[in-house]
Scaffold this motif. Structure first.
Motif, PDB file in Angstrom:
ATOM      1  N   SER A 186    -126.454 -36.848  -5.835  1.00 39.51           N
ATOM      2  CA  SER A 186    -126.635 -38.099  -6.594  1.00 39.51           C
ATOM      3  C   SER A 186    -127.936 -38.070  -7.390  1.00 39.51           C
ATOM      4  O   SER A 186    -127.980 -38.512  -8.537  1.00 39.51           O
ATOM      5  N   GLY A 187    -128.992 -37.539  -6.765  1.00 40.23           N
ATOM      6  CA  GLY A 187    -130.288 -37.461  -7.440  1.00 40.23           C
ATOM      7  C   GLY A 187    -130.317 -36.474  -8.590  1.00 40.23           C
ATOM      8  O   GLY A 187    -131.097 -36.621  -9.529  1.00 40.23           O
TER       9      GLY A 187
ATOM     10  N   GLU B  34    -111.966 -34.736 -17.131  1.00 43.53           N
ATOM     11  CA  GLU B  34    -111.318 -34.336 -15.881  1.00 43.53           C
ATOM     12  C   GLU B  34    -111.831 -35.208 -14.735  1.00 43.53           C
ATOM     13  O   GLU B  34    -112.991 -35.609 -14.708  1.00 43.53           O
ATOM     14  N   ARG B  35    -110.968 -35.474 -13.783  1.00 47.70           N
ATOM     15  CA  ARG B  35    -111.325 -36.172 -12.540  1.00 47.70           C
ATOM     16  C   ARG B  35    -111.383 -35.086 -11.467  1.00 47.70           C
ATOM     17  O   ARG B  35    -110.376 -34.443 -11.186  1.00 47.70           O
ATOM     18  N   VAL B  36    -112.564 -34.898 -10.896  1.00 45.62           N
ATOM     19  CA  VAL B  36    -112.877 -33.691 -10.137  1.00 45.62           C
ATOM     20  C   VAL B  36    -113.075 -33.968  -8.653  1.00 45.62           C
ATOM     21  O   VAL B  36    -113.794 -34.909  -8.284  1.00 45.62           O
ATOM     22  N   ASN B  37    -112.491 -33.128  -7.819  1.00 44.63           N
ATOM     23  CA  ASN B  37    -112.848 -33.018  -6.416  1.00 44.63           C
ATOM     24  C   ASN B  37    -113.629 -31.719  -6.281  1.00 44.63           C
ATOM     25  O   ASN B  37    -113.089 -30.637  -6.539  1.00 44.63           O
ATOM     26  N   LEU B  38    -114.900 -31.843  -5.924  1.00 44.47           N
ATOM     27  CA  LEU B  38    -115.765 -30.684  -5.720  1.00 44.47           C
ATOM     28  C   LEU B  38    -115.793 -30.377  -4.227  1.00 44.47           C
ATOM     29  O   LEU B  38    -116.230 -31.210  -3.427  1.00 44.47           O
ATOM     30  N   VAL B  39    -115.313 -29.201  -3.857  1.00 44.78           N
ATOM     31  CA  VAL B  39    -115.247 -28.800  -2.454  1.00 44.78           C
ATOM     32  C   VAL B  39    -116.314 -27.736  -2.220  1.00 44.78           C
ATOM     33  O   VAL B  39    -116.299 -26.675  -2.850  1.00 44.78           O
ATOM     34  N   VAL B  40    -117.253 -28.059  -1.324  1.00 44.87           N
ATOM     35  CA  VAL B  40    -118.361 -27.168  -1.002  1.00 44.87           C
ATOM     36  C   VAL B  40    -118.148 -26.646   0.414  1.00 44.87           C
ATOM     37  O   VAL B  40    -117.996 -27.432   1.346  1.00 44.87           O
ATOM     38  N   THR B  41    -118.167 -25.326   0.548  1.00 45.44           N
ATOM     39  CA  THR B  41    -117.942 -24.703   1.853  1.00 45.44           C
ATOM     40  C   THR B  41    -119.258 -24.184   2.408  1.00 45.44           C
ATOM     41  O   THR B  41    -119.952 -23.406   1.754  1.00 45.44           O
ATOM     42  N   GLY B  42    -119.589 -24.640   3.605  1.00 44.09           N
ATOM     43  CA  GLY B  42    -120.800 -24.194   4.283  1.00 44.09           C
ATOM     44  C   GLY B  42    -120.603 -22.833   4.915  1.00 44.09           C
ATOM     45  O   GLY B  42    -119.482 -22.315   5.023  1.00 44.09           O
ATOM     46  N   ALA B  43    -121.717 -22.235   5.391  1.00 39.97           N
ATOM     47  CA  ALA B  43    -121.669 -20.914   6.015  1.00 39.97           C
ATOM     48  C   ALA B  43    -120.785 -20.908   7.254  1.00 39.97           C
ATOM     49  O   ALA B  43    -120.192 -19.881   7.611  1.00 39.97           O
ATOM     50  N   ASP B  44    -120.641 -22.064   7.894  1.00 39.49           N
ATOM     51  CA  ASP B  44    -119.825 -22.178   9.099  1.00 39.49           C
ATOM     52  C   ASP B  44    -118.347 -22.412   8.782  1.00 39.49           C
ATOM     53  O   ASP B  44    -117.524 -22.560   9.684  1.00 39.49           O
TER      54      ASP B  44
ATOM     55  N   MET C 149    -115.710 -36.326 -15.323  1.00 39.29           N
ATOM     56  CA  MET C 149    -116.473 -35.808 -16.455  1.00 39.29           C
ATOM     57  C   MET C 149    -116.089 -36.658 -17.662  1.00 39.29           C
ATOM     58  O   MET C 149    -114.903 -36.863 -17.916  1.00 39.29           O
ATOM     59  N   ASP C 150    -117.090 -37.149 -18.399  1.00 36.48           N
ATOM     60  CA  ASP C 150    -116.751 -37.909 -19.599  1.00 36.48           C
ATOM     61  C   ASP C 150    -116.538 -36.953 -20.770  1.00 36.48           C
ATOM     62  O   ASP C 150    -116.548 -35.725 -20.590  1.00 36.48           O
ATOM     63  N   ASP C 151    -116.345 -37.490 -21.964  1.00 36.91           N
ATOM     64  CA  ASP C 151    -116.046 -36.633 -23.112  1.00 36.91           C
ATOM     65  C   ASP C 151    -117.234 -35.805 -23.584  1.00 36.91           C
ATOM     66  O   ASP C 151    -117.074 -34.917 -24.405  1.00 36.91           O
ATOM     67  N   GLN C 152    -118.432 -36.080 -23.044  1.00 39.85           N
ATOM     68  CA  GLN C 152    -119.606 -35.258 -23.353  1.00 39.85           C
ATOM     69  C   GLN C 152    -120.006 -34.402 -22.148  1.00 39.85           C
ATOM     70  O   GLN C 152    -121.119 -33.887 -22.087  1.00 39.85           O
ATOM     71  N   LEU C 153    -119.099 -34.287 -21.181  1.00 39.60           N
ATOM     72  CA  LEU C 153    -119.245 -33.483 -19.973  1.00 39.60           C
ATOM     73  C   LEU C 153    -120.325 -33.993 -19.028  1.00 39.60           C
ATOM     74  O   LEU C 153    -120.834 -33.246 -18.197  1.00 39.60           O
TER      75      LEU C 153
ATOM     76  N   LEU D 268    -119.517 -40.851  -9.432  1.00 43.99           N
ATOM     77  CA  LEU D 268    -119.800 -39.970  -8.309  1.00 43.99           C
ATOM     78  C   LEU D 268    -119.542 -40.679  -6.984  1.00 43.99           C
ATOM     79  O   LEU D 268    -119.978 -41.810  -6.787  1.00 43.99           O
ATOM     80  N   GLU D 269    -118.805 -40.018  -6.102  1.00 48.69           N
ATOM     81  CA  GLU D 269    -118.482 -40.558  -4.779  1.00 48.69           C
ATOM     82  C   GLU D 269    -118.514 -39.431  -3.754  1.00 48.69           C
ATOM     83  O   GLU D 269    -118.295 -38.266  -4.095  1.00 48.69           O
ATOM     84  N   GLN D 270    -118.750 -39.789  -2.512  1.00 43.76           N
ATOM     85  CA  GLN D 270    -118.596 -38.832  -1.427  1.00 43.76           C
ATOM     86  C   GLN D 270    -117.164 -38.933  -0.944  1.00 43.76           C
ATOM     87  O   GLN D 270    -116.660 -40.021  -0.697  1.00 43.76           O
TER      88      GLN D 270
END
Length: 172
Positions: free
Chosen positions: A48-49, A73-83, A93-97, A102-104
């Motif tokens: 967020s910051g 685009e409406r995005v789901n960002l999936v982050v995978t940890g080391a575990d 994303m708006d038309d200027q990217l 933003l949501e969790q």
């Protein structure tokens, strides 16, 4: 009336595209995650910051082949940890990217899934120019895209294939 004859090369391209679509994990619905890993809350706060800095710098960064396709685009960002645990964050994303909404957690109306590992995610969060770091991670294959829904799946399969060929030829 005689049916048109297609060359063997044309049929071969059709078969390859069909295989790519099937193996890309085409899905019209995202499975909801009932819980996020322990590190997700802190990561979301950092994410967020970073968004304001990213949004300021994105207009000065060329995202290359994927740039124009990311617009709206409406995005789901999936982050995978080391575990192996995954955290999902979502945004539009708006038309200027620029990133908005933003949501969790995942969006039910997502059109695109971005996937990366926690190390790449953290490098982007802490970068002086997160937009340039994002672009470089995409070019290096550290951030991957897969479309949600048949049309987007085909679109992103083609984009990923072209990008992979360009990477193998040293063009990216």
């Amino acid at each position: 009336m005689e049916s048109p004859r297609y060359s063997a090369q044309f049929r071969w391209i059709g078969v390859v595209l069909a295989i790519l679509v099937v193996t890309s994990g085409v899905s019209t619905a995202q499975s909801a995650q009932s819980s996020q890993p322990d590190w997700a809350d802190e990561a979301y706060g950092e994410f967020s910051g970073m968004v304001a800095t990213y949004n300021e710098s994105i207009t000065q960064v060329d995202l290359g082949i994927a740039g124009d396709q990311l617009s709206n685009e409406r995005v789901n960002l999936v982050v995978t940890g080391a575990d192996g645990e995954t955290a999902t964050f979502s945004f539009r994303m708006d038309d200027q990217l620029r990133m908005t909404e933003l949501e969790q957690g995942p969006r039910s109306d997502a059109t695109l899934r971005m996937s990366t590992d926690r190390e790449t995610f953290n490098e982007t969060l802490t970068a002086d120019n997160p937009a340039a770091t994002f672009r470089d991670a995409v070019a290096d294959g550290d951030i991957r895209f897969s479309g949600i829904g048949t049309g987007n799946a085909v679109k992103w399969t083609v984009i990923n294939s072209v990008a992979g060929i360009a990477r193998s030829l040293g063009l990216l």
